[in-house]
Write a protein that holds these residues in place. Structure first.
Motif, PDB file in Angstrom:
ATOM      1  N   CYS A  96       0.830  -1.208   0.000  1.00 55.79           N
ATOM      2  CA  CYS A  96       0.000   0.000   0.000  1.00 55.79           C
ATOM      3  C   CYS A  96       0.865   1.260   0.000  1.00 55.79           C
ATOM      4  O   CYS A  96       0.460   2.279  -0.570  1.00 55.79           O
ATOM      5  CB  CYS A  96      -0.938  -0.005   1.205  1.00 55.79           C
ATOM      6  SG  CYS A  96      -2.309  -1.158   1.010  1.00 55.79           S
ATOM      7  N   ALA A  97       2.045   1.202   0.620  1.00 59.51           N
ATOM      8  CA  ALA A  97       2.937   2.365   0.617  1.00 59.51           C
ATOM      9  C   ALA A  97       3.378   2.676  -0.808  1.00 59.51           C
ATOM     10  O   ALA A  97       3.430   3.848  -1.209  1.00 59.51           O
ATOM     11  CB  ALA A  97       4.140   2.111   1.512  1.00 59.51           C
ATOM     12  N   VAL A  98       3.690   1.636  -1.594  1.00 55.44           N
ATOM     13  CA  VAL A  98       4.085   1.837  -2.987  1.00 55.44           C
ATOM     14  C   VAL A  98       2.910   2.395  -3.787  1.00 55.44           C
ATOM     15  O   VAL A  98       3.067   3.346  -4.566  1.00 55.44           O
ATOM     16  CB  VAL A  98       4.579   0.505  -3.610  1.00 55.44           C
ATOM     17  CG1 VAL A  98       4.794   0.636  -5.102  1.00 55.44           C
ATOM     18  CG2 VAL A  98       5.848   0.043  -2.923  1.00 55.44           C
ATOM     19  N   LEU A  99       1.738   1.835  -3.590  1.00 58.73           N
ATOM     20  CA  LEU A  99       0.546   2.303  -4.290  1.00 58.73           C
ATOM     21  C   LEU A  99       0.233   3.757  -3.926  1.00 58.73           C
ATOM     22  O   LEU A  99      -0.127   4.562  -4.793  1.00 58.73           O
ATOM     23  CB  LEU A  99      -0.648   1.402  -3.958  1.00 58.73           C
ATOM     24  CG  LEU A  99      -1.942   1.657  -4.707  1.00 58.73           C
ATOM     25  CD1 LEU A  99      -1.738   1.470  -6.205  1.00 58.73           C
ATOM     26  CD2 LEU A  99      -3.028   0.751  -4.196  1.00 58.73           C
ATOM     27  N   THR A 103       0.143   6.910  -6.528  1.00 58.23           N
ATOM     28  CA  THR A 103      -1.049   7.755  -6.628  1.00 58.23           C
ATOM     29  C   THR A 103      -0.675   9.222  -6.448  1.00 58.23           C
ATOM     30  O   THR A 103      -1.139  10.094  -7.206  1.00 58.23           O
ATOM     31  CB  THR A 103      -2.085   7.324  -5.579  1.00 58.23           C
ATOM     32  OG1 THR A 103      -2.394   5.946  -5.768  1.00 58.23           O
ATOM     33  CG2 THR A 103      -3.357   8.144  -5.694  1.00 58.23           C
ATOM     34  N   ARG A 104       0.162   9.517  -5.439  1.00 53.22           N
ATOM     35  CA  ARG A 104       0.591  10.907  -5.217  1.00 53.22           C
ATOM     36  C   ARG A 104       1.364  11.438  -6.416  1.00 53.22           C
ATOM     37  O   ARG A 104       1.174  12.586  -6.833  1.00 53.22           O
ATOM     38  CB  ARG A 104       1.473  10.992  -3.958  1.00 53.22           C
ATOM     39  CG  ARG A 104       0.688  11.060  -2.673  1.00 53.22           C
ATOM     40  CD  ARG A 104       1.554  11.461  -1.492  1.00 53.22           C
ATOM     41  NE  ARG A 104       2.778  10.708  -1.352  1.00 53.22           N
ATOM     42  CZ  ARG A 104       2.911   9.577  -0.662  1.00 53.22           C
ATOM     43  NH1 ARG A 104       1.871   9.069  -0.042  1.00 53.22           N
ATOM     44  NH2 ARG A 104       4.072   8.967  -0.593  1.00 53.22           N
ATOM     45  N   THR A 105       2.215  10.621  -7.015  1.00 51.00           N
ATOM     46  CA  THR A 105       2.998  11.039  -8.174  1.00 51.00           C
ATOM     47  C   THR A 105       2.085  11.339  -9.358  1.00 51.00           C
ATOM     48  O   THR A 105       2.229  12.379 -10.020  1.00 51.00           O
ATOM     49  CB  THR A 105       4.030   9.958  -8.551  1.00 51.00           C
ATOM     50  OG1 THR A 105       4.866   9.713  -7.433  1.00 51.00           O
ATOM     51  CG2 THR A 105       4.869  10.374  -9.736  1.00 51.00           C
ATOM     52  N   CYS A 110      -0.677  15.061 -13.059  1.00 51.95           N
ATOM     53  CA  CYS A 110      -1.871  15.296 -13.866  1.00 51.95           C
ATOM     54  C   CYS A 110      -2.791  16.369 -13.300  1.00 51.95           C
ATOM     55  O   CYS A 110      -3.299  17.210 -14.042  1.00 51.95           O
ATOM     56  CB  CYS A 110      -2.659  14.000 -14.013  1.00 51.95           C
ATOM     57  SG  CYS A 110      -1.730  12.689 -14.816  1.00 51.95           S
ATOM     58  N   MET A 111      -3.029  16.333 -12.011  1.00 47.32           N
ATOM     59  CA  MET A 111      -4.018  17.218 -11.413  1.00 47.32           C
ATOM     60  C   MET A 111      -3.428  18.551 -10.942  1.00 47.32           C
ATOM     61  O   MET A 111      -4.095  19.576 -11.028  1.00 47.32           O
ATOM     62  CB  MET A 111      -4.695  16.516 -10.217  1.00 47.32           C
ATOM     63  CG  MET A 111      -5.521  15.303 -10.597  1.00 47.32           C
ATOM     64  SD  MET A 111      -6.908  15.691 -11.682  1.00 47.32           S
ATOM     65  CE  MET A 111      -7.924  16.650 -10.600  1.00 47.32           C
ATOM     66  N   GLU A 112      -2.210  18.523 -10.470  1.00 47.69           N
ATOM     67  CA  GLU A 112      -1.608  19.743  -9.925  1.00 47.69           C
ATOM     68  C   GLU A 112      -1.521  20.875 -10.951  1.00 47.69           C
ATOM     69  O   GLU A 112      -1.887  22.018 -10.628  1.00 47.69           O
ATOM     70  CB  GLU A 112      -0.241  19.434  -9.326  1.00 47.69           C
ATOM     71  CG  GLU A 112       0.329  20.572  -8.517  1.00 47.69           C
ATOM     72  CD  GLU A 112       1.616  20.182  -7.818  1.00 47.69           C
ATOM     73  OE1 GLU A 112       2.414  21.098  -7.572  1.00 47.69           O
ATOM     74  OE2 GLU A 112       1.830  18.980  -7.524  1.00 47.69           O
ATOM     75  N   PRO A 113      -1.091  20.608 -12.200  1.00 42.11           N
ATOM     76  CA  PRO A 113      -1.058  21.706 -13.176  1.00 42.11           C
ATOM     77  C   PRO A 113      -2.444  22.304 -13.434  1.00 42.11           C
ATOM     78  O   PRO A 113      -2.590  23.524 -13.555  1.00 42.11           O
ATOM     79  CB  PRO A 113      -0.497  21.064 -14.440  1.00 42.11           C
ATOM     80  CG  PRO A 113       0.239  19.862 -13.966  1.00 42.11           C
ATOM     81  CD  PRO A 113      -0.471  19.407 -12.747  1.00 42.11           C
ATOM     82  N   CYS A 114      -3.457  21.457 -13.514  1.00 42.02           N
ATOM     83  CA  CYS A 114      -4.827  21.962 -13.734  1.00 42.02           C
ATOM     84  C   CYS A 114      -5.280  22.809 -12.558  1.00 42.02           C
ATOM     85  O   CYS A 114      -5.868  23.883 -12.746  1.00 42.02           O
ATOM     86  CB  CYS A 114      -5.790  20.794 -13.928  1.00 42.02           C
ATOM     87  SG  CYS A 114      -5.478  19.847 -15.432  1.00 42.02           S
TER      88      CYS A 114
END
Length: 127
Positions: A96-99, A103-105, A110-114
């Protein structure tokens, strides 16, 4: 371990407080409905005698075997926790730590620039 066994207080953690087996906790005559005193006294004696006798015979015949079975059950539970459940939870936690990192990456790519673009767009609106 048996040397530290308290033979007087056999329920030190009060786990069986809900079991009331004294005469006064089971039988009671309300005001206006009293039997003859000798009947009440003999009832108390019979109840107490049979309760003690039946309990002692039951524990003599079954108690050791039942205690052995519960010892095996709790040993099995402890074994599964030590050798299966805890390692499985650790493996799940690692995966789950890898997942979570993936997800954060992906969100930051994708979402941060928008979100930043919308933030800049609405930044100029003032009240």
């Amino acid at each position: 371990m048996a040397a530290n066994l308290d033979l007087a207080n056999r329920d030190p953690n009060n786990i069986n407080d809900h079991i009331k087996v004294t005469f006064e906790d089971v039988l009671a005559e309300p005001e206006g409905a009293h039997s003859i005193d000798c009947v009440w006294k003999l009832s108390h004696t019979c109840f107490t005698c049979w309760l003690g006798l039946c309990y002692k015979i039951s524990t003599l015949l079954c108690g050791i075997c039942i205690a052995a079975e519960w010892g095996c059950e709790f040993a099995t539970v402890a074994f599964y926790h030590v050798w299966f459940i805890t390692p499985m939870l650790k493996m799940c936690e690692m995966n789950c730590a890898v997942l979570s990192k993936m997800t954060r990456t992906c969100l930051s790519c994708c979402m941060e620039p928008c979100c930043q673009a919308f933030g800049q767009l609405f930044h100029h609106f003032k009240k």
